[in-house]
Write an enzyme that holds these catalytic residues in place. Structure first.
Site, PDB file in Angstrom:
ATOM      1  N   GLY A  15       0.936  -1.497  -0.558  1.00 54.50           N
ATOM      2  CA  GLY A  15       0.408  -0.032  -0.341  1.00 54.50           C
ATOM      3  C   GLY A  15       1.160   1.631   0.510  1.00 54.50           C
ATOM      4  NE  ARG A  76      -1.597  -4.920  -0.887  1.00 52.20           N
ATOM      5  CZ  ARG A  76      -1.897  -3.847  -0.304  1.00 52.20           C
ATOM      6  NH1 ARG A  76      -2.808  -3.642  -1.638  1.00 52.20           N
ATOM      7  NH2 ARG A  76      -1.957  -2.902   0.492  1.00 52.20           N
ATOM      8  CG  ASP A 107       3.991  -7.024   8.154  1.00 49.54           C
ATOM      9  OD1 ASP A 107       3.128  -5.842   6.711  1.00 49.54           O
ATOM     10  OD2 ASP A 107       3.238  -7.097   9.325  1.00 49.54           O
ATOM     11  CB  THR A 130       2.202   0.986   5.835  1.00 50.53           C
ATOM     12  OG1 THR A 130       1.107   0.901   6.554  1.00 50.53           O
ATOM     13  CG2 THR A 130       3.283   0.391   6.893  1.00 50.53           C
ATOM     14  CG  ASP A 132      -2.262   0.462   8.631  1.00 51.53           C
ATOM     15  OD1 ASP A 132      -3.161   1.081   7.652  1.00 51.53           O
ATOM     16  OD2 ASP A 132      -2.218  -1.288   7.590  1.00 51.53           O
ATOM     17  CG  ASP A 134       1.107  -2.256  10.843  1.00 46.40           C
ATOM     18  OD1 ASP A 134       2.074  -1.723   9.693  1.00 46.40           O
ATOM     19  OD2 ASP A 134       0.851  -3.223  10.327  1.00 46.40           O
ATOM     20  NE  ARG A 176      -5.446  -5.349   5.764  1.00 47.98           N
ATOM     21  CZ  ARG A 176      -4.751  -5.355   4.290  1.00 47.98           C
ATOM     22  NH1 ARG A 176      -6.594  -5.631   2.998  1.00 47.98           N
ATOM     23  NH2 ARG A 176      -4.378  -5.328   4.144  1.00 47.98           N
TER      24      ARG A 176
HETATM   25  O1  F6P Z   1      -1.982   0.881   4.002  1.00 55.69           O
HETATM   26  C1  F6P Z   1      -2.509  -0.020   4.203  1.00 55.69           C
HETATM   27  C2  F6P Z   1      -4.180  -0.119   4.804  1.00 55.69           C
HETATM   28  O2  F6P Z   1      -4.103   1.190   4.240  1.00 55.69           O
HETATM   29  C3  F6P Z   1      -5.014  -1.265   5.377  1.00 55.69           C
HETATM   30  O3  F6P Z   1      -4.777   0.102   6.614  1.00 55.69           O
HETATM   31  C4  F6P Z   1      -5.860  -1.228   5.156  1.00 55.69           C
HETATM   32  O4  F6P Z   1      -6.408  -2.335   5.309  1.00 55.69           O
HETATM   33  C5  F6P Z   1      -5.314  -1.675   3.407  1.00 55.69           C
HETATM   34  O5  F6P Z   1      -4.012  -0.939   3.347  1.00 55.69           O
HETATM   35  C6  F6P Z   1      -6.148  -1.450   2.297  1.00 55.69           C
HETATM   36  O6  F6P Z   1      -5.393  -1.468   0.503  1.00 55.69           O
HETATM   37  P1  F6P Z   1      -5.557  -1.978  -0.221  1.00 55.69           P
HETATM   38  O7  F6P Z   1      -6.682  -1.293  -1.035  1.00 55.69           O
HETATM   39  O8  F6P Z   1      -4.610  -1.175  -0.909  1.00 55.69           O
HETATM   40  O9  F6P Z   1      -5.753  -2.624  -0.284  1.00 55.69           O
END
Ligand code: F6P
Length: 328
Positions: A15, A76, A107, A130, A132, A134, A176
């Site tokens: 992300g 990804r 990660d 990121t 997050d 996290d 998430r």
């Molecule tokens: O970047 C992390 C994050 O924002 C998470 O909190 C979220 O669940 C996820 O990415 C969603 O990403 P995408 O829509 O790119 O799968």
């Protein structure tokens, strides 16, 4: 003594987050400063497999420090999980005589980086990118501060209309697996309740607290809900269920979604990106590999990929207590 590095490559993966461009800029300029050739790889590991490289000079990264997203784009890659594609990726680096790789991502991206580095004996350094926050081993990840400010600004606006109409708003924020955005934005925006993945306060306590808020004179309320919160209901379903338990409220739902991932990085994220980018090139020159360059107590820290990937970052749960007190 400095390790001899002639050429490096950088990619962004997973992300996106505000500050990634500023980090790429810092890596390119730190490479340039040390007379190292630098390639940008488009679309993360997928571009590495598909040979989507561009040589970047100091002027290729002008006017980027303030831009959100990542100009190298992100992806990804499922193929990168397979050894035969990783071999193709390595061949693409080798034919350009690239000595080392810098991966900006989360990660999942570091897991790929760790395998790749060990498999082909090529130094890889990670930068935590990121929203997050996290990733274990760094106090802050790139983009988190900007995202937090975006969320607080959005909730401030929601508060205006919530208060004008005496409504209860459920606001879903990203996260998430981690409650950092929800908990900190919830405190910063003055939310009545905050639902996070790390703790289940339960629907009963939520209902009780909102009844109490009404009784003590609050006419509107905001509940911040992390997307991975433990109550675990879809936010629209949660709102429908609460409507039965809280007849005194008119309940509305706002899902902030991907606006949290975009936007111009905050000054904090720009400085962090600059420090981590320079730190990554410094680490390579010191002969380091399989580490994430993070920030701990305001100082650059080298964290083995294993610790960044496998150890869970803990959320400061005292913030929940603070949130409870200041929302009474
Ligand atoms: O970047 C992390 C994050 O924002 C998470 O909190 C979220 O669940 C996820 O990415 C969603 O990403 P995408 O829509 O790119 O799968």
């Amino acid at each position: 003594m400095k390790n001899k590095i002639n050429s490096i490559a950088v990619l962004t993966s997973g992300g996106d987050s505000p500050g990634m461009n500023a980090a790429i800029r810092a890596i390119v300029r730190a490479a340039n400063f040390n007379n190292i050739k630098c390639y940008g790889i488009y679309r993360g590991y997928q571009g590495l497999i598909e040979d989507d490289f561009e040589e970047l000079g100091a002027r290729s990264v002008r006017n980027l420090i303030n831009r959100g997203g990542t100009f190298l784009k992100s992806a990804r890659s499922k193929e990168f999980r397979e050894k035969k594609y990783r071999q193709i990726a390595f061949n693409n680096l080798q034919k350009r005589l690239v000595d080392a790789l810098v991966v900006i991502g989360g990660d999942g991206s570091f897991t790929g980086a760790d395998i790749f580095s060990k498999e082909f004996d090529i130094p890889v350094i990670g930068i935590p990118g990121t929203i997050d926050n996290d990733i274990n081993g760094t106090d802050y990840t790139l983009g988190y501060d900007t995202a937090l400010n975006t969320v607080v600004e959005a909730i401030d606006k929601i508060r205006d209309t919530a208060s004008s109409h005496d409504r209860l708003f459920l606001v879903e924020v990203m996260g998430r697996d981690a409650g950092d955005i929800a908990l900190n934005s919830g405190i910063g925006a003055g939310a009545e309740e905050i639902l996070i993945p790390e703790e289940n306060i339960g629907v009963e306590k939520l209902v009780e607290s909102l009844h109490k808020s009404r009784k003590t004179g609050k006419t509107s309320s905001i509940v911040v809900v992390a997307e991975g919160d433990q109550i675990g209901k879809n936010i629209t379903k949660l709102a429908a269920d609460l409507t039965e338990d809280l007849p005194e409220y008119e309940i509305k739902v706002t899902v902030l979604g991907h606006i949290q991932r975009g936007g111009s990085p905050s000054c904090y994220d720009r400085v962090l990106a600059s420090r981590l980018g320079v730190g990554a090139v410094d680490a390579l020159l010191e002969g380091k590999s399989n580490i994430m360059v993070g920030i701990q107590h305001k100082k650059i820290a080298h964290v083995p990929f294993e610790d960044a990937i496998n150890k869970k970052k803990t959320l400061d749960m005292d913030l929940m207590r603070v949130a409870d007190i200041v929302s009474t």
